[in-house]
Design a protein around this motif. Structure first.
Motif, short mmCIF file in Angstrom:
data_model
loop_
_atom_site.label_atom_id
_atom_site.label_comp_id
_atom_site.label_asym_id
_atom_site.label_seq_id
_atom_site.Cartn_x
_atom_site.Cartn_y
_atom_site.Cartn_z
N VAL A 113 -0.66 -12.03 67.05
CA VAL A 113 -1.03 -10.63 67.20
C VAL A 113 -1.49 -10.34 68.63
O VAL A 113 -1.16 -9.30 69.21
CB VAL A 113 -2.13 -10.25 66.20
CG1 VAL A 113 -2.58 -8.81 66.40
CG2 VAL A 113 -1.65 -10.44 64.77
N GLU A 150 -6.91 -9.42 65.69
CA GLU A 150 -6.84 -10.62 64.84
C GLU A 150 -7.74 -10.50 63.62
O GLU A 150 -7.44 -11.06 62.55
CB GLU A 150 -7.20 -11.87 65.65
CG GLU A 150 -8.58 -11.86 66.27
CD GLU A 150 -8.63 -11.23 67.65
OE1 GLU A 150 -9.60 -11.49 68.39
OE2 GLU A 150 -7.70 -10.47 67.98
N TYR A 192 -5.94 -8.24 61.24
CA TYR A 192 -4.87 -9.04 60.62
C TYR A 192 -5.42 -9.89 59.48
O TYR A 192 -4.83 -9.94 58.39
CB TYR A 192 -4.23 -9.95 61.68
CG TYR A 192 -3.24 -10.94 61.08
CD1 TYR A 192 -1.90 -10.60 60.90
CD2 TYR A 192 -3.66 -12.20 60.65
CE1 TYR A 192 -1.01 -11.50 60.34
CE2 TYR A 192 -2.77 -13.09 60.08
CZ TYR A 192 -1.46 -12.75 59.93
OH TYR A 192 -0.58 -13.63 59.35
N LYS A 206 1.40 -8.21 60.70
CA LYS A 206 1.12 -8.08 62.14
C LYS A 206 1.34 -6.64 62.60
O LYS A 206 0.54 -6.08 63.35
CB LYS A 206 2.01 -9.03 62.93
CG LYS A 206 1.71 -10.50 62.73
CD LYS A 206 2.72 -11.36 63.47
CE LYS A 206 2.48 -12.84 63.23
NZ LYS A 206 3.52 -13.68 63.85
N ALA A 243 -1.47 -4.51 61.42
CA ALA A 243 -2.69 -4.76 62.19
C ALA A 243 -2.65 -4.04 63.53
O ALA A 243 -3.64 -3.43 63.96
CB ALA A 243 -2.88 -6.27 62.40
#
Length: 287
Positions: free
Chosen positions: A96, A150, A153, A274, A277
């Motif tokens: 990511v 992250e 995610y 991903k 996110a």
């Protein structure tokens, strides 16, 4: 033979139709209109011959040009998929953080993530991502578990309190009915309410502050601004997930509401997680 009726004012022959004394003039259609009408008939016949038009029992006539809108759409979709293939492969093989560092790939992920959000997430968080009672607002910069790409995610991939995923985020607020007396619950709620407004009984604020330090600060922090390690919300920002007001605080202390978010990694796959996110991070509250 019946004599023709002529309108006295215009001098135009009438059609013989009459409604409540009103007669219809028999004005001929303009030549340009008649010719245009004939032209549309000729065009329609030509179109029916050239393109698919007449429905049959199992299919329609093909037309002498052999045109197919379905074939055209299929070709456009194939072309679009071919153009996306490179970026999709790069997203699948990138972390990511790397996607965020690449402006072109980031924009692509945001676009695809927005579509994926409407299909998978809007049912709870709303089409505008503003959430609602019991469902978090993804537009602001208040995050229970962190707003870095992250961290977002991780939340999407493994969910919140989702029993089907061993890596799900877990936090539960205990009910304080066994540890605090009703008066102490009210005092604690009065202190929490005082952080963003005026409590119903200001005299309870000071004893409530002490009770908060003894029972709540371990998760919500000494300043009541929450701790992401436990997913404990900030109580000093006037943003409420399960209801606003002193009574809502009391209700939450007596019978806590624990929402569940499903884990999406196995459902939609790592690349789409991903993309989601990156999209959620782009809404304005991402860190």
């Amino acid at each position: 033979m019946t004599d023709k009726h002529i309108d006295e004012i215009s001098g135009v022959e009438t059609t013989g139709h009459e409604w409540d004394g009103i007669r219809e003039l028999n004005n001929p259609l303009p030549r340009w209109w008649v010719y245009s009408f004939y032209a549309t008939i000729i065009w329609a016949i030509g179109y029916a011959v050239a393109y698919p038009s007449w429905p049959m029992l199992t299919e329609s006539t093909k037309g002498v040009l052999g045109y197919s809108s379905r074939a055209e759409v299929s070709a456009e979709l194939a072309e679009a998929k071919a153009a996306q293939a490179g970026n999709l492969e790069r997203i699948a093989s990138s972390a990511v953080e790397d996607i965020m560092a690449n402006p072109e790939l980031k924009q692509f992920a945001i676009t695809i993530g927005a579509s994926a959000f409407k299909v998978n997430c809007a049912q709870c968080h709303g089409s505008g991502t503003a959430g609602g009672k019991g469902f978090t607002n993804l537009n602001d910069d208040e995050w229970l578990w962190g707003g870095k790409p992250e961290e977002i995610y991780q939340t999407i991939a493994h969910g919140i309190r989702y029993s089907g995923d061993g890596e799900t985020r877990v936090s539960e607020m205990p009910a304080f009915t066994d540890t605090l007396a009703p008066r102490e619950v009210r005092a604690t709620a009065a202190y929490v309410a005082s952080l963003t407004g005026t409590p119903s009984n200001p005299a309870l604020v000071e004893p409530g502050k002490q009770l908060f330090a003894e029972n709540c600060a371990s998760c919500h922090g000494a300043d009541a601004k929450g701790t992401r390690e436990f997913g404990a919300p900030n109580l000093a920002d006037a943003i409420w997930l399960n209801g606003e007001g002193e009574q809502a605080i009391i209700d939450q202390m007596k019978s806590p509401k624990h929402g569940v978010m499903p884990a999406w990694l196995q459902r939609i796959g790592d690349p789409v997680v991903k993309e989601l996110a990156v999209f959620v991070h782009s809404l304005g509250g991402g860190e």
